[in-house]
Design a protein around this motif. Structure first.
Motif, PDB file in Angstrom:
ATOM      1  N   GLU A  60       0.832  -1.213   0.000  1.00  0.00           N
ATOM      2  CA  GLU A  60       0.000   0.000   0.000  1.00  0.00           C
ATOM      3  C   GLU A  60       0.862   1.256   0.000  1.00  0.00           C
ATOM      4  O   GLU A  60       0.492   2.261  -0.612  1.00  0.00           O
ATOM      5  CB  GLU A  60      -0.949  -0.010   1.198  1.00  0.00           C
ATOM      6  N   SER A  64       0.594   4.087  -2.742  1.00  0.00           N
ATOM      7  CA  SER A  64       0.369   5.476  -2.320  1.00  0.00           C
ATOM      8  C   SER A  64       1.422   6.402  -2.908  1.00  0.00           C
ATOM      9  O   SER A  64       1.111   7.503  -3.384  1.00  0.00           O
ATOM     10  CB  SER A  64       0.383   5.580  -0.795  1.00  0.00           C
ATOM     11  N   VAL A 111      -7.616   1.557  -7.655  1.00  0.00           N
ATOM     12  CA  VAL A 111      -8.956   1.583  -7.067  1.00  0.00           C
ATOM     13  C   VAL A 111      -9.115   0.415  -6.096  1.00  0.00           C
ATOM     14  O   VAL A 111      -9.631   0.588  -4.983  1.00  0.00           O
ATOM     15  CB  VAL A 111     -10.038   1.549  -8.168  1.00  0.00           C
ATOM     16  N   ALA A 114      -7.349   1.076  -2.868  1.00  0.00           N
ATOM     17  CA  ALA A 114      -8.025   2.094  -2.061  1.00  0.00           C
ATOM     18  C   ALA A 114      -9.183   1.517  -1.257  1.00  0.00           C
ATOM     19  O   ALA A 114      -9.519   2.032  -0.193  1.00  0.00           O
ATOM     20  CB  ALA A 114      -8.515   3.225  -2.954  1.00  0.00           C
ATOM     21  N   THR A 115      -9.773   0.439  -1.745  1.00  0.00           N
ATOM     22  CA  THR A 115     -10.869  -0.180  -0.993  1.00  0.00           C
ATOM     23  C   THR A 115     -10.353  -1.029   0.161  1.00  0.00           C
ATOM     24  O   THR A 115     -11.136  -1.434   1.025  1.00  0.00           O
ATOM     25  CB  THR A 115     -11.744  -1.073  -1.903  1.00  0.00           C
ATOM     26  N   GLN A 116      -9.038  -1.278   0.190  1.00  0.00           N
ATOM     27  CA  GLN A 116      -8.475  -2.186   1.184  1.00  0.00           C
ATOM     28  C   GLN A 116      -7.596  -1.505   2.231  1.00  0.00           C
ATOM     29  O   GLN A 116      -7.336  -2.088   3.269  1.00  0.00           O
ATOM     30  CB  GLN A 116      -7.611  -3.230   0.474  1.00  0.00           C
ATOM     31  N   HIS A 117      -7.120  -0.304   1.931  1.00  0.00           N
ATOM     32  CA  HIS A 117      -6.152   0.299   2.858  1.00  0.00           C
ATOM     33  C   HIS A 117      -6.361   1.813   2.926  1.00  0.00           C
ATOM     34  O   HIS A 117      -6.438   2.479   1.886  1.00  0.00           O
ATOM     35  CB  HIS A 117      -4.733  -0.021   2.381  1.00  0.00           C
ATOM     36  N   PRO A 118      -6.417   2.391   4.132  1.00  0.00           N
ATOM     37  CA  PRO A 118      -6.690   3.827   4.246  1.00  0.00           C
ATOM     38  C   PRO A 118      -5.622   4.721   3.626  1.00  0.00           C
ATOM     39  O   PRO A 118      -5.944   5.788   3.098  1.00  0.00           O
ATOM     40  CB  PRO A 118      -6.804   4.067   5.753  1.00  0.00           C
ATOM     41  N   ALA A 121      -6.316   4.759   0.029  1.00  0.00           N
ATOM     42  CA  ALA A 121      -7.552   5.516  -0.197  1.00  0.00           C
ATOM     43  C   ALA A 121      -7.285   7.015  -0.167  1.00  0.00           C
ATOM     44  O   ALA A 121      -7.788   7.761  -1.017  1.00  0.00           O
ATOM     45  CB  ALA A 121      -8.603   5.139   0.848  1.00  0.00           C
ATOM     46  N   ARG A 122      -6.465   7.458   0.795  1.00  0.00           N
ATOM     47  CA  ARG A 122      -6.127   8.888   0.863  1.00  0.00           C
ATOM     48  C   ARG A 122      -5.341   9.317  -0.378  1.00  0.00           C
ATOM     49  O   ARG A 122      -5.573  10.386  -0.933  1.00  0.00           O
ATOM     50  CB  ARG A 122      -5.326   9.185   2.128  1.00  0.00           C
ATOM     51  N   HIS A 125      -7.696   9.535  -3.275  1.00  0.00           N
ATOM     52  CA  HIS A 125      -8.522  10.739  -3.132  1.00  0.00           C
ATOM     53  C   HIS A 125      -7.750  11.980  -3.585  1.00  0.00           C
ATOM     54  O   HIS A 125      -8.252  12.804  -4.357  1.00  0.00           O
ATOM     55  CB  HIS A 125      -8.974  10.894  -1.679  1.00  0.00           C
TER      56      HIS A 125
END
Length: 197
Positions: A60, A64, A111, A114-118, A121-122, A125
């Motif tokens: 992740e 990121s 995508v 992002a559904t699995q790890h904050p 996801a940030r 976003h």
């Protein structure tokens, strides 16, 4: 191998980051999110595994960082002279990106992550916020030309134009045609003209 600080822009730290980013993207393209491993990224990049773990920590973290670097890259925002064609062009760019054999799996992996790890996801976003701001130039130009009222939320027009594409791909698991992309753009434009956005 020890990473140097950011005091040397363009130095070894930047080269390591770029190598790891390129390896991450290549691994995502070949194996998707489920097949991405720190070990494979380290091997492909030529960067020692302990360095990758120390700097990025996890899959992740790799995702990121790749999104963070991609966030500020230029995007070929259409400029046709009309809001109809520009907005359709934006929707088609999104649709074509997911349809591309190399870019599509990478984008889908972002995508999925992002559904699995904050953290992912940030990062996603922030990436979308930057892309929406770039794409909103088509709406800003339309306002300047008098095609849309100056009260319209320029980023919301973009969100509404591309949201049906993401819904079809990631919720309904349906293919997205060029006509679907055009219809999404046309609906967003109609809402903007009606004062809904």
């Amino acid at each position: 191998m020890c990473l140097e600080t950011s005091k040397r822009p363009g130095g070894r730290s930047a080269r390591v980051r770029d190598a790891v980013r390129q390896a991450t993207l290549a691994e995502l393209a070949e194996h998707g999110y489920g097949g991405l491993t720190v070990e494979n990224v380290a091997e492909r990049s030529g960067v020692h595994k302990t360095t990758v773990y120390r700097r990025w920590g996890s899959v992740e973290g790799l995702i990121s960082d790749a999104l963070e670097l991609a966030r500020d890259e230029p995007w070929p925002v259409p400029d046709t002279g009309t809001i109809e064609d520009d907005l359709r062009g934006v929707a088609r760019l999104v649709r074509n990106g997911f349809d591309d054999p190399e870019l599509g799996p990478v984008s889908s992996a972002f995508v999925a992550a992002a559904t699995q790890h904050p953290d992912a996801a940030r990062a996603l976003h922030d990436f979308f916020m930057a892309r929406h701001d770039q794409a909103a130039d088509v709406v800003r130009r339309a306002i300047a030309r008098g095609e849309l009222p100056d009260t319209v939320d320029v980023r919301e027009v973009i969100r509404v134009a591309v949201a049906p594409i993401y819904y079809r791909l990631f919720v309904a698991y349906e293919p997205v045609t060029e006509r679907d992309a055009d219809r999404a753009a046309d609906a967003a434009l109609a809402a903007a003209r009606a004062g809904v956005l």
